[in-house]
Design a protein around this motif. Structure first.
Motif, PDB file in Angstrom:
ATOM      1  N   ALA A 224       0.771  -1.226   0.013  1.00 30.06           N
ATOM      2  CA  ALA A 224      -0.072   0.092   0.040  1.00 30.06           C
ATOM      3  C   ALA A 224       0.789   1.210   0.007  1.00 30.06           C
ATOM      4  O   ALA A 224       0.722   2.449  -0.430  1.00 30.06           O
ATOM      5  CB  ALA A 224      -0.802   0.170   1.219  1.00 30.06           C
ATOM      6  N   THR A 226       3.452   1.541  -1.969  1.00 30.55           N
ATOM      7  CA  THR A 226       4.105   2.032  -3.189  1.00 30.55           C
ATOM      8  C   THR A 226       3.956   3.431  -3.818  1.00 30.55           C
ATOM      9  O   THR A 226       2.658   3.594  -3.558  1.00 30.55           O
ATOM     10  CB  THR A 226       3.951   0.883  -4.221  1.00 30.55           C
ATOM     11  OG1 THR A 226       4.864   0.946  -5.119  1.00 30.55           O
ATOM     12  CG2 THR A 226       2.476   0.730  -4.491  1.00 30.55           C
ATOM     13  N   ARG A 311      -0.058   0.590  -8.017  1.00 28.39           N
ATOM     14  CA  ARG A 311      -0.896   0.072  -7.033  1.00 28.39           C
ATOM     15  C   ARG A 311      -2.206  -0.484  -8.053  1.00 28.39           C
ATOM     16  O   ARG A 311      -2.723  -1.469  -7.562  1.00 28.39           O
ATOM     17  CB  ARG A 311      -1.483   1.341  -6.292  1.00 28.39           C
ATOM     18  CG  ARG A 311      -2.571   0.689  -5.377  1.00 28.39           C
ATOM     19  CD  ARG A 311      -1.987  -0.107  -4.128  1.00 28.39           C
ATOM     20  NE  ARG A 311      -2.971  -0.069  -3.063  1.00 28.39           N
ATOM     21  CZ  ARG A 311      -2.816  -1.135  -2.130  1.00 28.39           C
ATOM     22  NH1 ARG A 311      -1.584  -1.979  -2.077  1.00 28.39           N
ATOM     23  NH2 ARG A 311      -3.511  -1.116  -1.319  1.00 28.39           N
ATOM     24  N   GLN A 315      -3.182  -4.568  -7.663  1.00 27.38           N
ATOM     25  CA  GLN A 315      -4.414  -4.973  -7.111  1.00 27.38           C
ATOM     26  C   GLN A 315      -5.157  -5.692  -8.081  1.00 27.38           C
ATOM     27  O   GLN A 315      -5.751  -7.045  -7.807  1.00 27.38           O
ATOM     28  CB  GLN A 315      -5.030  -3.815  -6.597  1.00 27.38           C
ATOM     29  CG  GLN A 315      -4.829  -3.204  -5.333  1.00 27.38           C
ATOM     30  CD  GLN A 315      -4.823  -4.062  -4.363  1.00 27.38           C
ATOM     31  OE1 GLN A 315      -5.790  -4.428  -3.851  1.00 27.38           O
ATOM     32  NE2 GLN A 315      -3.682  -4.544  -3.618  1.00 27.38           N
ATOM     33  N   ASP A 373       0.749  -6.078   1.200  1.00 26.15           N
ATOM     34  CA  ASP A 373      -0.683  -6.010   1.730  1.00 26.15           C
ATOM     35  C   ASP A 373      -1.157  -7.401   2.288  1.00 26.15           C
ATOM     36  O   ASP A 373      -0.178  -8.317   2.048  1.00 26.15           O
ATOM     37  CB  ASP A 373      -1.384  -5.898   0.478  1.00 26.15           C
ATOM     38  CG  ASP A 373      -1.447  -4.677  -0.308  1.00 26.15           C
ATOM     39  OD1 ASP A 373      -0.942  -3.519   0.350  1.00 26.15           O
ATOM     40  OD2 ASP A 373      -1.690  -4.383  -1.347  1.00 26.15           O
TER      41      ASP A 373
END
Length: 414
Positions: A224, A226, A311, A315, A373
């Motif tokens: 989180a 980054t 991100r 994800q 994460d």
């Protein structure tokens, strides 16, 4: 059962700021070392003058001659070095590429002009300007096009067929590997070599900076914290052979490509794709690759993620992996924080690390630069001892900014 003519990977090579060859790179990863990041510009003032909000960091390619960032002779020397390493790993000499059933693929950026030089060329294109600024004559496409690089490699290795070059951003080397595997499977080639080269140029910095994708200080896939990517230079190569050719010469195969699926996910009217790809497209591509290989998700021992530190992309990739593997905790790695995001050369660099992992039957942990994460269903294998690999199946993922997705299922050969 594998396809009768499934392509076999017999050799790999790599060179970047963390290791000058594949064994040195693997040794550095085993010690959880990190390459040195250096500011791209001499100072913040120079970065600001060129429109950058900060002076971005990079992992420079140590084999380059200072002041020659993107010329064809430098790229040629790097590619030859790593192609020769991959051939040696396969037990072949350079003369093996002179045969009639050999194809060379080049994935990546090709040879690019520095963006500021190109801007000057656009502004100074009449005869008087060319006389007063002789360096502009070097801006001709012959000096930078991938076609020239291909011609130089063709001459060096005495290839019977011209190399095939393609560029699909960070998925280009895997796209080239896909084409090479199909050439082997179809019987059109006995040997296929895939090589990719990526040097950090001002063009790369301006492009990625314009997309707000560069990290100021923290670049860590699946964290989180980054801020984006830190670019790195790298070269990698892979040798593929048909089972018949390998058996005839008594060669040793490292990995077999049992399933290889690709898709084009989305895109936009501006010709690009966001850094948040559709996780459903990624998961479907993984499923297609596993189906081709006729293996279940549970039979896979680990997954080499794309994981670049952006991100949204990270994800989407995690969501896709959770969709395929559920809560089975598939071990996953991405080493890009340790040697930089090599964009076009990333896929083949991972393949060199992957080949060693399967041969040694252990998965090296990556070194996390920031807290990861807590991703349910994905076991991010970081900051720990090597993980024993019982399974002989592995999946390699790759994503491209233009929306390409690649999933390759490979099997270890005893």
């Amino acid at each position: 059962m594998p396809k009768p003519r499934a392509a076999v990977i017999s050799g790999v090579g790599a060179c970047n700021g963390l290791g000058l060859d594949a064994p040195a790179l693997v040794a550095a990863l085993a010690e959880q070392r990190q390459a040195d990041y250096q500011p791209y510009f001499p100072d913040e003032r120079e970065a600001a003058r060129l429109g950058m909000p900060f002076n971005p960091l990079q992992v420079a390619m140590p084999a380059l001659v200072k002041g020659r960032r993107s010329d064809a002779p430098t790229a040629l020397a790097l590619l030859q070095r790593v192609i020769d390493e991959a051939l040696q790993h396969a037990g072949l000499g350079p003369e093996a590429l002179a045969g009639p059933r050999v194809q060379l693929y080049i994935g990546g950026q090709g040879v690019q002009p520095e963006v500021m030089e190109f801007t000057a060329y656009l502004q100074r294109n009449d005869q008087e300007d060319l006389q007063l600024n002789p360096t502009l004559k070097q801006m001709h496409s012959d000096n930078y096009a991938e076609e020239r690089l291909g011609r130089l490699l063709m001459q060096h290795y005495q290839l019977a067929m011209p190399p095939l070059a393609l560029s699909t951003a960070s998925c280009s080397s895997m796209s080239a590997l896909y084409l090479a595997s199909k050439a082997i499977e179809s019987g059109r080639a006995d040997i296929a070599v895939v090589a990719s080269w990526q040097q950090v140029t001002l063009y790369n910095m301006v492009f990625m900076g314009g997309l707000n994708a560069l990290a100021r200080s923290v670049s860590q896939p699946f964290s989180a914290a980054t801020e984006g990517v830190m670019l790195g230079g790298g070269v990698a190569a892979t040798v593929l052979e048909s089972p018949e050719h390998l058996a005839t010469r008594g060669g040793k195969g490292r990995l077999r490509i049992d399933g290889f699926a690709m898709c084009q996910s989305g895109g936009s009217s501006r010709g690009g794709q966001s850094f948040s790809p559709d996780f459903r497209s990624i998961s479907r591509t993984i499923d297609d690759s596993l189906a081709q290989a006729e293996v279940s998700a549970e039979q896979v021992g680990c997954i080499f993620m794309h994981g670049n530190g952006i991100r949204g992309s990270d994800q989407a990739e995690l969501m896709a992996v959770r969709k395929v593997w559920g809560d089975n905790g598939i071990p996953a790695v991405s080493y890009k924080a340790q040697f930089g995001y090599q964009v076009a050369a990333s896929g083949l660099t991972d393949l060199a690390i992957l080949a060693d992992a399967m041969q040694q039957q252990r998965l090296l942990a990556f070194r996390a630069q920031a807290p990861l994460d807590n991703a349910a269903g994905v076991q991010l294998h970081a900051d720990s001892e090597p993980l024993p690999l019982v399974s002989d199946k592995v999946v390699k993922l790759a994503l491209g900014i233009e929306g390409s997705v690649a999933a390759c299922t490979l099997a270890r050969l005893a």
